[in-house]
Write a protein that holds these residues in place. Sequence first.
Motif, short mmCIF file in Angstrom:
data_model
loop_
_atom_site.label_atom_id
_atom_site.label_comp_id
_atom_site.label_asym_id
_atom_site.label_seq_id
_atom_site.Cartn_x
_atom_site.Cartn_y
_atom_site.Cartn_z
N GLU A 115 1.44 -1.36 -0.16
CA GLU A 115 -0.37 0.04 -0.28
C GLU A 115 1.02 0.67 -0.10
O GLU A 115 0.87 2.60 -0.74
CB GLU A 115 -1.16 0.13 0.66
CG GLU A 115 -2.23 -0.73 0.88
CD GLU A 115 -2.74 -1.40 2.12
OE1 GLU A 115 -2.85 -0.59 3.83
OE2 GLU A 115 -4.26 -1.81 1.95
N GLU A 116 2.27 1.43 0.36
CA GLU A 116 2.92 2.69 0.67
C GLU A 116 3.53 2.54 -1.05
O GLU A 116 3.90 3.57 -1.09
CB GLU A 116 4.08 2.27 1.72
CG GLU A 116 5.02 3.43 1.79
CD GLU A 116 6.17 2.96 2.67
OE1 GLU A 116 7.32 3.05 3.28
OE2 GLU A 116 5.42 2.19 4.50
N TYR A 117 3.64 0.83 -1.21
CA TYR A 117 4.30 1.79 -2.70
C TYR A 117 3.55 2.20 -3.85
O TYR A 117 3.72 3.08 -4.90
CB TYR A 117 5.24 -0.03 -2.89
CG TYR A 117 6.10 -0.20 -2.90
CD1 TYR A 117 7.58 1.06 -2.36
CD2 TYR A 117 6.32 -1.52 -2.66
CE1 TYR A 117 8.81 0.55 -2.63
CE2 TYR A 117 8.34 -2.29 -2.28
CZ TYR A 117 9.44 -1.36 -1.93
OH TYR A 117 10.43 -1.64 -2.00
N ASP A 118 2.57 1.25 -3.69
CA ASP A 118 0.90 1.62 -4.27
C ASP A 118 0.78 3.33 -4.34
O ASP A 118 1.10 3.77 -5.53
CB ASP A 118 0.03 1.29 -4.08
CG ASP A 118 -1.22 1.10 -4.86
OD1 ASP A 118 -0.80 1.12 -5.84
OD2 ASP A 118 -2.46 1.51 -4.56
N GLY A 125 6.37 9.43 -6.56
CA GLY A 125 7.52 9.51 -6.00
C GLY A 125 8.54 8.52 -6.47
O GLY A 125 8.06 7.25 -6.79
N PRO A 126 9.73 8.12 -5.46
CA PRO A 126 10.36 7.02 -5.43
C PRO A 126 9.70 5.06 -5.14
O PRO A 126 9.86 5.75 -3.65
CB PRO A 126 12.09 7.26 -5.03
CG PRO A 126 11.21 8.96 -4.16
CD PRO A 126 10.04 9.06 -4.59
N ILE A 127 10.08 4.73 -5.87
CA ILE A 127 9.38 3.17 -5.05
C ILE A 127 10.93 2.59 -5.12
O ILE A 127 12.07 2.15 -5.58
CB ILE A 127 8.65 2.87 -5.95
CG1 ILE A 127 7.53 3.88 -5.73
CG2 ILE A 127 8.97 1.24 -5.33
CD1 ILE A 127 6.73 3.05 -6.32
N VAL A 128 12.21 2.48 -3.86
CA VAL A 128 13.18 1.41 -3.67
C VAL A 128 13.00 0.33 -2.70
O VAL A 128 12.30 0.19 -2.35
CB VAL A 128 14.18 2.42 -3.53
CG1 VAL A 128 14.34 3.96 -4.19
CG2 VAL A 128 14.02 3.16 -2.49
#
Length: 197
Positions: A115-118, A125-128
């Motif tokens: 959910e945070e990545y989504d 935003g950056p997804i790492v």
Amino acid sequence: MRKKKVLIASFIGILISLGCIHKTPHKESMNDDEREEILQRGSVVVGATFGALSNRLLKALEAGGVANAVNQCQVDAMPITDSLSLVFDVNIRRTSLNLRNHKNTPDRLERIQLEEYDSLFKMGGPIVPILDLSIPGYVNYYAPIFIGDLCTRCHGEVGKTLANEDYKIIQRLYPEDAAIGYKAGDLRGMWTVKFKR
């Protein structure tokens, strides 16, 4: 007053154990070198697993199109990740908020991270990859999975990148499939690699 505080603390403990409250990750001692080492190891594990899965899938596509690839994926995906889990002495999983195979259903911590990545993806935003130390004795390495051009042949938009006849085959194998409608570059889900500490 002391009795009231004890009761409140007990109640919060029960809520945490039932999963009603997300437990704050433990601040176990992990220095920068350890963190970097696990991030690198996670990257190696994910790279090897992705390579093995995509190589098998590409050969299946070339040999018999999407119908063959979907059948091959259903048979081979779990054994490949299980065997590489043994090789690397970790637990490797792929999971998503939009499942095709319900054996990949996210657990509570995975769902929070998905959910945070989504949210990050929707905001641009950056997804790492990140590390989660919520479970004593383990470190979960989470890394995003993005849709590539080839992926859209099985996970794309029906009638466009995913042919109608191919989608019928997918529906027959996975009647509750929710893993379609993606475009190249979309966030598909994430890898979880669980390391023992």
